[in-house]
Scaffold this motif. Structure first.
Motif, mmCIF file in Angstrom:
data_model
loop_
_atom_site.group_PDB
_atom_site.id
_atom_site.type_symbol
_atom_site.label_atom_id
_atom_site.label_comp_id
_atom_site.label_asym_id
_atom_site.label_seq_id
_atom_site.Cartn_x
_atom_site.Cartn_y
_atom_site.Cartn_z
ATOM 1 N N UNK A 22 0.768 -1.243 0.000
ATOM 2 C CA UNK A 22 0.000 0.000 0.000
ATOM 3 C C UNK A 22 0.795 1.288 0.000
ATOM 4 N N UNK A 23 1.762 1.472 0.910
ATOM 5 C CA UNK A 23 2.474 2.755 0.989
ATOM 6 C C UNK A 23 3.313 3.076 -0.238
ATOM 7 N N UNK A 24 3.589 2.102 -1.079
ATOM 8 C CA UNK A 24 4.455 2.302 -2.234
ATOM 9 C C UNK A 24 3.657 2.365 -3.535
ATOM 10 N N UNK A 25 2.638 1.536 -3.648
ATOM 11 C CA UNK A 25 1.848 1.494 -4.873
ATOM 12 C C UNK A 25 0.792 2.588 -4.936
ATOM 13 N N UNK A 26 0.033 2.779 -3.865
ATOM 14 C CA UNK A 26 -1.123 3.685 -3.924
ATOM 15 C C UNK A 26 -0.753 5.144 -4.186
ATOM 16 N N UNK A 27 0.290 5.699 -3.573
ATOM 17 C CA UNK A 27 0.643 7.090 -3.907
ATOM 18 C C UNK A 27 0.990 7.267 -5.384
ATOM 19 N N UNK A 28 1.622 6.267 -5.980
ATOM 20 C CA UNK A 28 1.977 6.331 -7.400
ATOM 21 C C UNK A 28 0.732 6.308 -8.285
#
Length: 306
Positions: free
Chosen positions: A104-110
Motif C-alpha cells: 500500500x504505501x508504495x503502490x497507492x501514492x503512485x
C-alpha cells in the motif's frame, strides 16, 4: 426484537478480537456503546452470546453460530450496496480497499493521479492488514476489494497486477553486502533470515527460501513491518528478505542500503486486485486494476532496466 446490522458488526468484532475494548476500537465506537448494543441483542434474542471474564470475551455456542450467519448477512448487504453503485457512474462513492502493508504505501501514492483522473467520483477508503485478515474481512463484506496474493484468497476472482521479486538486504559487515548483482540461493546458506510474522504471505515465502537454501528464519525476531526487519538487519541480526516495491523505493532514498536480487523462481510473489466471486463490481474493478498495473510498472522500471 431482531438484531440490527450494527449489532451484528459489533458481535463479529468481539469474535475477531476477543476483547470488548479492542472490538470497540475496531469498529470505531466507545466500549460502553458496544457493550450496551451486544447486551441489548442478547436480551432481544433471549440467549447469552458472549461469555465475559477478566481475561476477555469468548463466544458461546449460540454466539458462534450467530457470528457465522451474521457474516453471510453482512456480506449480502454489502453486495446489495454495490449493485446500487452500478446505477450511478462507474466506481463512484466510497470503495473499501484492503491492502497488504508491504504494498500500500508504495503502490497507492503512485496510482493516485491516474485514479483521480479515471474515477473522479471515487473515494477510496484504505486499510492495511495481514494477508490472513484481508481474506477474512473480504469474505465478511468489510472490503469491496483487496490488493493481495491470489493464492491466499480461495473462491474469489482477481486481476493480476504484477509479479514482485524478492531481495536480500544484508548487514554491512556481511560478504553479501559487498556486491550488487543477483545472488543464488546457495549464497544464503547458513544465514539467519529476517521476515514478517505469521499471517503474511511474505513469511511463508521466506520459510520456503530458507528450506531450499539451507538457511533458517530467525526464531528470535519477527518483524511487524519491513522497516523493522531492515533496521534489525543493519544492526547485524540477519539478512532481511524484502519485496521489490519496498526494496527499490528505499534504495532510491538511502544510497547506503545494499540490496541484491535473489535469483530463483521461489523468491517472488504475485500481486493482484481481488474481489468476491459474487461481487457485482467485477467489471468496474477490472478498470481499477488497469490503473494499478500502470502505477506498478512505473515503480518497477528500475528492476526491468537492471
Amino acid at each position: 426484537m431482531r438484531p440490527t446490522l450494527r449489532q451484528m458488526q459489533y458481535l463479529i468484532a468481539i469474535a475477531e478480537t476477543g476483547k470488548f475494548g479492542d472490538a470497540a476500537r475496531l469498529v470505531n465506537v466507545s466500549q460502553p456503546s458496544l457493550s450496551a448494543q451486544v447486551a441489548e441483542m442478547e436480551a432481544g434474542l433471549g440467549v447469552a452470546l458472549v461469555e465475559r471474564s477478566r481475561r476477555g470475551a469468548m463466544l458461546t455456542p449460540a454466539g458462534e453460530e450467530l457470528v457465522r450467519r451474521a457474516r453471510i448477512i453482512l456480506r449480502e448487504v454489502e453486495d446489495l450496496k454495490a449493485v446500487a453503485k452500478l446505477g450511478r457512474t462507474e466506481l463512484s462513492g466510497r470503495l473499501r480497499l484492503g491492502v497488504l502493508p508491504t504494498i500500500g504505501p508504495y503502490l497507492l501514492p503512485q496510482a493516485t493521479g491516474d485514479l483521480r483522473a479515471r474515477f473522479p467520483a471515487l473515494r477510496l477508503s484504505v486499510r492495511e492488514e495481514r494477508t490472513i485478515d484481508l481474506d477474512e474481512h473480504l469474505q465478511a463484506g468489510l472490503f469491496d476489494t483487496v490488493i493481495s496474493t491470489p493464492e491466499d484468497h480461495p473462491d474469489t476472482e482477481y486481476a493480476h497486477l504484477f509479479t514482485e521479486r524478492l531481495y536480500a538486504c544484508a548487514p554491512p559487515e556481511d560478504a553479501l553486502a559487498e556486491g550488487d548483482g543477483p545472488i543464488q540461493l546457495e549464497h544464503l546458506s547458513g544465514r539467519e533470515l529476517l521476515t514478517l510474522g505469521e499471517g503474511h504471505r511474505l513469511s511463508a515465502i521466506a520459510q520456503n527460501i530458507a528450506a531450499a537454501a539451507g538457511a533458517a528464519v530467525s526464531s528470535e525476531y519477527e518483524g511487524t513491518s519491513l522497516d523493522a526487519i531492515r533496521l534489525m538487519s543493519q544492526m547485524g541480526a540477519g539478512v532481511a528478505i524484502l519485496p521489490s516495491l519496498y526494496a527499490l523505493s528505499e534504495a532510491r532514498r538511502d544510497r547506503g542500503m545494499n540490496i541484491r536480487l535473489i535469483d530463483h523462481p521461489i523468491a517472488r510473489r504475485d500481486i493482484a486486485l481481488i474481489w468476491r466471486d459474487t461481487s457485482p463490481l467485477a467489471t468496474s474493478l477490472h478498470s481499477l486494476s488497469a490503473c494499478l498495473q500502470k502505477a506498478s510498472a512505473k515503480l518497477l522500471e528500475r528492476e526491468a532496466k537492471g
